[in-house]
Design an enzyme around this catalytic site. Structure first.
Site, PDB file in Angstrom:
ATOM      1  N   ARG A 104       0.816  -1.225   0.000  1.00 19.82           N
ATOM      2  CA  ARG A 104       0.000   0.000   0.000  1.00 19.82           C
ATOM      3  C   ARG A 104       0.845   1.268   0.000  1.00 19.82           C
ATOM      4  NH1 ARG A 104      -4.224  -1.555   4.715  1.00 19.82           N
ATOM      5  NH2 ARG A 104      -2.476  -2.912   5.286  1.00 19.82           N
ATOM      6  N   LYS A 202     -15.320   8.455  -2.358  1.00 18.69           N
ATOM      7  CA  LYS A 202     -15.009   8.537  -0.935  1.00 18.69           C
ATOM      8  C   LYS A 202     -13.905   9.547  -0.689  1.00 18.69           C
ATOM      9  CE  LYS A 202     -11.471   4.910  -0.889  1.00 18.69           C
ATOM     10  NZ  LYS A 202     -11.071   3.582  -0.421  1.00 18.69           N
ATOM     11  N   ASP A 234      -8.811  -4.839   5.323  1.00 18.23           N
ATOM     12  CA  ASP A 234      -7.954  -4.697   6.505  1.00 18.23           C
ATOM     13  C   ASP A 234      -8.836  -4.488   7.737  1.00 18.23           C
ATOM     14  OD1 ASP A 234      -5.965  -4.302   8.321  1.00 18.23           O
ATOM     15  OD2 ASP A 234      -4.917  -2.748   7.212  1.00 18.23           O
TER      16      ASP A 234
END
Length: 326
Positions: A104, A202, A234
């Protein structure tokens, strides 16, 4: 004429760390071999020791380790395993990481941040890896961080076939949890007969990791079974908020499909209480009993990984497994 000629046979050997031995055992079984016996333990100060119990000289080595919690410990063990193979004269070392740790952190969002995904690639290259195999990287660009071949596998065929069998008789919509994964959603749509696409708009908080705010559905999902697709779950906040937004926008139902079930706290409670009727994941990461719940379905990634290993070993085509996509 001087010199000596000798024709040698290629020798495939599969190695496993201690993070997810069940997956490695399944991969080895599908390949028709056994895992190489390995001694691994910690010294009193928590340093890791690894030694292989048989010769690996000249072998084509595939080292499997899932980067699960405690992630730094298992990454370190993975690196040490690669170093041991290099020093024992393995001919080629392929690192198989079903889940690529730190993927990430693939770019800088703000000043003075690391690009840890690149650091990971550098570490494995320095340790002695010749090739990487990973499943559903968080960003495609991570393939370019490693100075060597990278085989990027996709769990989409496994997940999509499950969805098609179970929900294919209903009107579907493929939903991406953010605009950045629309290309993945398009592949899902093609696999599921051209189902229409939607995504969730978002806003992510930069001061608090794993937290998003302000969800809005872009696209028509009214009366459709929405397949909400992502690479990982996650803490579950993003995916649970997306499921709520879809139901509020008139969806007939929501099915969550994700490759990597990290399921950090409080993900299990969030998924249990969200409106999704099923959460479909793969076993790229081990699932402890306390993270299993009624609507969770876990599919095996082992057939995909074992086929990729066979293609690499036999100098075949990994890309052909995914209709030319990588």
């Amino acid at each position: 004429m001087t010199g000596m000629k000798k024709t040698t046979e290629k020798n495939l050997m599969v190695f496993s760390g201690r993070a997810h031995p069940v997956l490695a055992e399944e991969v080895a079984t599908l390949l028709g071999t056994d895992l190489v016996p390995t001694s691994a333990y910690e010294f009193a100060n928590s340093e890791i020791y690894v030694r292989y119990e048989e010769s690996v000289r000249g072998c084509d080595a595939f080292v499997i380790q899932s980067h699960t919690a405690p992630i730094n410990e298992w990454i370190m063990e993975h690196l040490i395993m690669v170093d041991a193979l290099k020093r024992a004269s393995a001919k080629r070392i392929t690192v198989v990481m079903p889940f690529y740790g730190y993927a990430r952190q693939d770019k800088k969002h703000r000043g003075r941040e690391p690009i840890s995904a690149r650091l990971m690639a550098d570490l494995f290259k320095t340790a002695g890896a010749d090739r990487l195999i990973a499943v559903d990287l968080h960003a495609d660009q991570v393939q370019g961080f490693f100075d060597g071949p990278v085989d990027h596998l996709m769990a989409l065929p496994i997940l999509a076939d499950h969805i098609k069998v179970k929900y294919g008789n209903q009107p579907l919509a493929i939903v991406s949890p953010d605009a950045g994964r629309i290309k993945v959603a398009e592949r899902w749509s093609a696999r599921l007969g051209g189902a229409p696409l939607a995504f969730i708009h978002k806003s992510r908080r930069t001061d608090r990791p794993n937290e998003t705010v302000a969800n809005r559905v872009v696209g028509d999902v009214t009366g459709r079974m929405c397949v909400l697709v992502d690479d990982m779950i996650d803490t579950g906040g993003t995916i649970a908020n997306a499921a709520d937004a879809l139901m509020a926008d008139g969806a007939a139902g929501v099915v969550i499909a994700a490759t990597h079930a990290i399921l950090s706290d409080p993900a299990v409670d969030r998924l249990k209480n969200c409106p999704a009727i099923e959460v479909v994941v793969t076993n790229t990461l081990p699932l402890s009993p306390d993270r299993e719940f009624d609507k969770l379905t876990c599919l095996s990634i082992a057939p995909l990984v074992s086929r990729a290993i066979r293609e690499v070993f036999e100098d075949g085509s990994v890309t052909s497994m995914f209709d030319g996509h990588t």
